[in-house]
Scaffold this active site. Structure first.
Site, short mmCIF file in Angstrom:
data_model
loop_
_atom_site.label_atom_id
_atom_site.label_comp_id
_atom_site.label_asym_id
_atom_site.label_seq_id
_atom_site.Cartn_x
_atom_site.Cartn_y
_atom_site.Cartn_z
CG PHE A 50 -24.04 10.94 2.11
CD1 PHE A 50 -22.94 11.72 1.77
CD2 PHE A 50 -24.42 9.93 1.24
CE1 PHE A 50 -22.23 11.48 0.60
CE2 PHE A 50 -23.73 9.69 0.07
CZ PHE A 50 -22.63 10.46 -0.26
CB ALA A 62 -17.32 12.45 10.70
CE1 TYR A 71 -26.15 -8.26 7.47
CE2 TYR A 71 -26.74 -7.95 9.77
CZ TYR A 71 -27.00 -7.73 8.43
OH TYR A 71 -28.09 -7.00 8.05
N PRO A 84 -30.14 4.53 8.82
CG PRO A 84 -30.33 4.58 11.15
CD PRO A 84 -29.92 3.69 10.02
CB THR A 117 -22.63 11.50 10.35
OG1 THR A 117 -21.53 11.44 9.42
CG2 THR A 117 -23.46 10.23 10.23
N GLY A 155 -28.06 7.59 6.48
CA GLY A 155 -27.67 7.73 5.08
C GLY A 155 -26.28 7.25 4.76
NE ARG A 156 -26.50 2.39 1.91
CZ ARG A 156 -26.73 1.14 2.37
NH1 ARG A 156 -25.84 0.57 3.16
NH2 ARG A 156 -27.82 0.48 2.02
#
Length: 293
Positions: free
Chosen positions: A172, A176, A19, A167, A174, A169-170
């Site tokens: 999706f 926003a 990272y 968790p 949320t 869904g990248r």
């Protein structure tokens, strides 16, 4: 952000040597150095096994893993981590061989527990026979439910924690979700099937119902997504990521929601198993993770 997490009672930090090419570990190490008591408050996890070599993308050789962990410990400014993962399983070694390497690192006191990422249930069982595997990290959410076809059950049977990354869904799941223009600016999403047209528009439309349900329940969508994961059992641990304090508050709210059977049924109605359009990875992204169903 780390100060805010600690103040809110967050007690798990997940990082990796890749990272930011080690920069993530350096930031965490700097925070530990200037924040008395922070290290003691945190379960610290890092990973190794992904290389920067085009000739060999994954390396689970014993010497390589130990050297990688030593470098991580130096960047983190600690003498051990609480959890050390194999970031990608290298199939040139058997699961038993890799587990044996991990056990030796535990015996040396460099990590207190060990885990794998993105492996099949069969690999977990073989590794576990050689060394207790405390955690398996896998993508798991309302949009990615493949772990329910064996991994959730195997983790439960062995007492292994399933650490669920992505968790929400990248984004999706949320209030926003990423705009399509934003998607095109991110290296991972711009080539990911779920974020390519026409799948992107279809996935936004599918998750609109989830956002509406969350609003009807008086909760942020991200909080509801986290609460759903926690409701899948005490062996499931979501590890969301964020750079935004307001989003952090939504994620933490998810740990406070106690979903009823009726709530879970309503969620299942708006986002039934298999609702997502497109594979979760493209061909290149699938290099390394084990498919098992």
């Amino acid at each position: 952000m780390l100060d805010a997490c600690r103040a809110a009672g967050v007690s798990h930090i997940d990082t990796s040597n890749v990272y930011g090419n080690g920069r993530s570990e350096e930031i965490i190490g700097d925070w530990f150095a200037r924040t008395p008591g922070a290290r003691q408050d945190m379960v610290l996890a890092t990973k190794a096994g992904i290389t920067r070599s085009p000739d060999r993308r994954f390396n689970n050789d014993p010497d390589y893993l130990e050297a990688s962990l030593d470098e991580s410990l130096q960047r983190l400014g600690v003498d051990h981590v609480d959890l050390f993962y194999i970031h990608r399983y290298d199939r040139s070694h058997s699961p038993e061989e890799v587990a044996g390497t991990l056990k030796r690192l535990m015996d040396k006191g460099k990590t207190r527990a060990v885990g794998f990422s993105e492996i099949a249930p069969s690999t977990l069982r073989r590794a576990f026979a050689e060394c207790p595997i405390a955690a398996v990290q896998s993508e798991y959410s309302l949009s990615t439910r493949a772990p329910e076809l064996g991994l959730v059950q195997t983790c439960r049977a062995l007492g292994t924690t399933l650490v669920a990354f992505s968790p929400v869904g990248r984004a999706f799941l949320t209030d926003a979700p990423f705009s399509f223009d934003k998607v095109q600016s991110l290296a991972f999403t711009k080539g990911n099937p779920r974020f390519m047209q026409p799948n992107y528009d279809a996935n936004i439309a599918a998750t609109d119902g989830f956002r509406a349900l969350a609003a009807d329940m008086g909760e942020p969508a991200a909080a509801l997504a986290i609460a759903w994961l926690i409701a899948q059992g005490d062996r499931v641990l979501p590890i969301p990521g964020t750079k935004d304090l307001s989003h952090l508050a939504e994620l933490i709210r998810g740990t406070e929601i106690d979903l009823s059977a009726e709530d879970l049924a309503r969620i299942e109605t708006v986002l039934p198993v298999g609702w997502a359009h497109g594979d979760r990875y493209n061909a290149a992204q699938w290099e390394g993770p084990e498919r098992y169903c």
